[in-house]
Design a protein around this motif. Structure first.
Motif, PDB file in Angstrom:
ATOM      1  N   MET A   1      35.505   1.566  33.496  1.00 38.68           N
ATOM      2  CA  MET A   1      35.583   1.346  32.063  1.00 38.68           C
ATOM      3  C   MET A   1      34.214   0.917  31.509  1.00 38.68           C
ATOM      4  O   MET A   1      33.848   1.328  30.424  1.00 38.68           O
ATOM      5  N   GLU A   2      33.500   0.111  32.287  1.00 44.26           N
ATOM      6  CA  GLU A   2      32.171  -0.327  31.843  1.00 44.26           C
ATOM      7  C   GLU A   2      31.212   0.854  31.759  1.00 44.26           C
ATOM      8  O   GLU A   2      30.375   0.907  30.861  1.00 44.26           O
ATOM      9  N   LYS A   3      31.351   1.779  32.698  1.00 45.42           N
ATOM     10  CA  LYS A   3      30.510   2.978  32.696  1.00 45.42           C
ATOM     11  C   LYS A   3      30.781   3.815  31.446  1.00 45.42           C
ATOM     12  O   LYS A   3      29.851   4.305  30.799  1.00 45.42           O
ATOM     13  N   THR A   4      32.053   3.963  31.095  1.00 51.98           N
ATOM     14  CA  THR A   4      32.433   4.714  29.897  1.00 51.98           C
ATOM     15  C   THR A   4      31.906   4.031  28.643  1.00 51.98           C
ATOM     16  O   THR A   4      31.376   4.685  27.747  1.00 51.98           O
ATOM     17  N   LEU A   5      32.014   2.711  28.609  1.00 52.12           N
ATOM     18  CA  LEU A   5      31.506   1.959  27.455  1.00 52.12           C
ATOM     19  C   LEU A   5      30.000   2.149  27.319  1.00 52.12           C
ATOM     20  O   LEU A   5      29.496   2.364  26.218  1.00 52.12           O
ATOM     21  N   ARG A   6      29.279   2.084  28.427  1.00 49.49           N
ATOM     22  CA  ARG A   6      27.815   2.245  28.374  1.00 49.49           C
ATOM     23  C   ARG A   6      27.445   3.645  27.871  1.00 49.49           C
ATOM     24  O   ARG A   6      26.527   3.802  27.074  1.00 49.49           O
ATOM     25  N   ARG A   7      28.191   4.668  28.329  1.00 50.44           N
ATOM     26  CA  ARG A   7      27.924   6.038  27.874  1.00 50.44           C
ATOM     27  C   ARG A   7      28.184   6.166  26.368  1.00 50.44           C
ATOM     28  O   ARG A   7      27.388   6.763  25.639  1.00 50.44           O
ATOM     29  N   LEU A   8      29.283   5.568  25.913  1.00 48.84           N
ATOM     30  CA  LEU A   8      29.599   5.600  24.480  1.00 48.84           C
ATOM     31  C   LEU A   8      28.552   4.855  23.665  1.00 48.84           C
ATOM     32  O   LEU A   8      28.175   5.290  22.577  1.00 48.84           O
ATOM     33  N   GLN A   9      28.086   3.736  24.197  1.00 48.52           N
ATOM     34  CA  GLN A   9      27.042   2.991  23.493  1.00 48.52           C
ATOM     35  C   GLN A   9      25.754   3.809  23.399  1.00 48.52           C
ATOM     36  O   GLN A   9      25.087   3.807  22.362  1.00 48.52           O
ATOM     37  N   ASN A  10      25.417   4.515  24.467  1.00 45.93           N
ATOM     38  CA  ASN A  10      24.237   5.391  24.423  1.00 45.93           C
ATOM     39  C   ASN A  10      24.418   6.489  23.382  1.00 45.93           C
ATOM     40  O   ASN A  10      23.489   6.814  22.634  1.00 45.93           O
ATOM     41  N   ASN A  11      25.610   7.075  23.333  1.00 50.17           N
ATOM     42  CA  ASN A  11      25.900   8.099  22.325  1.00 50.17           C
ATOM     43  C   ASN A  11      25.780   7.526  20.917  1.00 50.17           C
ATOM     44  O   ASN A  11      25.320   8.202  20.000  1.00 50.17           O
ATOM     45  N   LEU A  12      26.212   6.283  20.747  1.00 50.79           N
ATOM     46  CA  LEU A  12      26.146   5.634  19.439  1.00 50.79           C
ATOM     47  C   LEU A  12      24.694   5.415  19.015  1.00 50.79           C
ATOM     48  O   LEU A  12      24.356   5.595  17.844  1.00 50.79           O
ATOM     49  N   VAL A  13      23.842   5.054  19.952  1.00 52.17           N
ATOM     50  CA  VAL A  13      22.412   4.888  19.648  1.00 52.17           C
ATOM     51  C   VAL A  13      21.818   6.226  19.216  1.00 52.17           C
ATOM     52  O   VAL A  13      21.084   6.309  18.227  1.00 52.17           O
ATOM     53  N   ARG A  84      23.149   2.062  15.806  1.00 48.86           N
ATOM     54  CA  ARG A  84      22.144   1.810  16.846  1.00 48.86           C
ATOM     55  C   ARG A  84      22.266   0.388  17.383  1.00 48.86           C
ATOM     56  O   ARG A  84      22.220   0.178  18.591  1.00 48.86           O
ATOM     57  N   ASP A  85      22.433  -0.565  16.482  1.00 50.99           N
ATOM     58  CA  ASP A  85      22.555  -1.963  16.910  1.00 50.99           C
ATOM     59  C   ASP A  85      23.777  -2.163  17.794  1.00 50.99           C
ATOM     60  O   ASP A  85      23.698  -2.824  18.835  1.00 50.99           O
ATOM     61  N   GLU A  86      24.910  -1.603  17.378  1.00 51.10           N
ATOM     62  CA  GLU A  86      26.117  -1.756  18.194  1.00 51.10           C
ATOM     63  C   GLU A  86      25.962  -1.038  19.523  1.00 51.10           C
ATOM     64  O   GLU A  86      26.420  -1.522  20.557  1.00 51.10           O
ATOM     65  N   GLY A  87      25.312   0.096  19.519  1.00 52.64           N
ATOM     66  CA  GLY A  87      25.074   0.812  20.767  1.00 52.64           C
ATOM     67  C   GLY A  87      24.186   0.047  21.722  1.00 52.64           C
ATOM     68  O   GLY A  87      24.274   0.206  22.935  1.00 52.64           O
ATOM     69  N   LYS A  88      23.347  -0.823  21.172  1.00 53.82           N
ATOM     70  CA  LYS A  88      22.469  -1.649  22.007  1.00 53.82           C
ATOM     71  C   LYS A  88      23.129  -2.958  22.419  1.00 53.82           C
ATOM     72  O   LYS A  88      22.499  -3.807  23.032  1.00 53.82           O
ATOM     73  N   GLY A  89      24.403  -3.121  22.039  1.00 51.41           N
ATOM     74  CA  GLY A  89      25.141  -4.285  22.500  1.00 51.41           C
ATOM     75  C   GLY A  89      25.277  -5.411  21.500  1.00 51.41           C
ATOM     76  O   GLY A  89      25.928  -6.408  21.768  1.00 51.41           O
ATOM     77  N   LYS A 150      34.428   0.186  19.975  1.00 53.95           N
ATOM     78  CA  LYS A 150      35.197  -1.007  19.598  1.00 53.95           C
ATOM     79  C   LYS A 150      36.416  -1.157  20.509  1.00 53.95           C
ATOM     80  O   LYS A 150      36.725  -2.250  20.976  1.00 53.95           O
ATOM     81  N   LYS A 151      37.100  -0.048  20.759  1.00 50.58           N
ATOM     82  CA  LYS A 151      38.311  -0.068  21.580  1.00 50.58           C
ATOM     83  C   LYS A 151      37.998  -0.492  23.018  1.00 50.58           C
ATOM     84  O   LYS A 151      38.648  -1.377  23.570  1.00 50.58           O
ATOM     85  N   TYR A 152      36.971   0.127  23.616  1.00 48.64           N
ATOM     86  CA  TYR A 152      36.622  -0.206  25.000  1.00 48.64           C
ATOM     87  C   TYR A 152      36.059  -1.615  25.108  1.00 48.64           C
ATOM     88  O   TYR A 152      36.326  -2.317  26.090  1.00 48.64           O
ATOM     89  N   SER A 153      35.294  -2.053  24.131  1.00 50.62           N
ATOM     90  CA  SER A 153      34.764  -3.422  24.150  1.00 50.62           C
ATOM     91  C   SER A 153      35.902  -4.431  24.106  1.00 50.62           C
ATOM     92  O   SER A 153      35.874  -5.448  24.818  1.00 50.62           O
ATOM     93  N   LYS A 154      36.883  -4.150  23.278  1.00 51.08           N
ATOM     94  CA  LYS A 154      38.039  -5.044  23.159  1.00 51.08           C
ATOM     95  C   LYS A 154      38.810  -5.096  24.481  1.00 51.08           C
ATOM     96  O   LYS A 154      39.232  -6.170  24.928  1.00 51.08           O
ATOM     97  N   LYS A 155      38.991  -3.942  25.121  1.00 52.49           N
ATOM     98  CA  LYS A 155      39.696  -3.901  26.407  1.00 52.49           C
ATOM     99  C   LYS A 155      38.941  -4.692  27.475  1.00 52.49           C
ATOM    100  O   LYS A 155      39.545  -5.410  28.272  1.00 52.49           O
ATOM    101  N   LEU A 156      37.609  -4.543  27.499  1.00 53.86           N
ATOM    102  CA  LEU A 156      36.826  -5.251  28.499  1.00 53.86           C
ATOM    103  C   LEU A 156      36.844  -6.758  28.278  1.00 53.86           C
ATOM    104  O   LEU A 156      36.917  -7.512  29.249  1.00 53.86           O
TER     105      LEU A 156
END
Length: 162
Positions: A1-13, A84-89, A150-156
């Motif tokens: 799940m963390e891997k998926t979140l990181r990929r989504l965050q990169n896409n968001l950036v 971009r900010d959310e994608g960077k965490g 948002k969904k994956y962050s909430k799950k984590l």
């Protein structure tokens, strides 16, 4: 799940960066239109001044044009930077997602209009049409990816794992 979140965050950036770049393109496009049609624009301003009671200053028209461009560009820049900010965490509120959804409506209308103009009126502005469609796709991708982040962050944070 963390891997998926990181990929989504990169896409968001990437999507946020795309929105910022397309905002810059809109400024360049407006400047190109003003400079390309400056004679016609000046003739129109003079004609309106002669018909109306008050004289319309070309400087006033350009100031209003700049103000309109800024008002149109600011929401795209805000959404792009927030994505971009959310994608960077960095934690961001949902307001930028709502604004992005609201921006989808006129962007879709504009893209459809551009396609119709291109097909039925034999417009030669293929670059503008392609960029408008690409902007629509990037905006839609931003919305979908932001919701998923948002969904994956909430799950984590709730302790759920894949």
């Amino acid at each position: 799940m963390e891997k998926t979140l990181r990929r989504l965050q990169n896409n968001l950036v990437v999507a946020g960066t795309g929105l910022v770049v397309f905002s810059a393109w809109n400024v360049v496009r407006t400047l190109l239109l003003v400079f390309s049609y400056r004679k016609e624009l000046m003739a129109y301003i003079e004609m309106e001044s002669e018909e109306g009671e008050a004289e319309v200053s070309p400087v006033l028209v350009l100031v209003l044009l700049v103000a309109i461009v800024v008002v149109v560009i600011l929401p795209y820049l805000y959404v792009g930077k927030a994505a971009r900010d959310e994608g960077k965490g960095k934690k961001k509120r949902r307001a930028y997602i709502v604004i992005a959804i609201l921006l989808l409506i006129p962007q879709a209308y504009g893209a459809i209009y551009d396609i119709i103009m291109l097909i039925f009126l034999d417009s030669e502005e293929i670059v503008t049409v392609v960029i408008d469609i690409t902007t629509l796709c990037v905006l839609a991708e931003t919305v979908v990816t932001a919701i998923r982040v948002k969904k994956y962050s909430k799950k984590l944070t709730a302790g759920g794992h894949e």
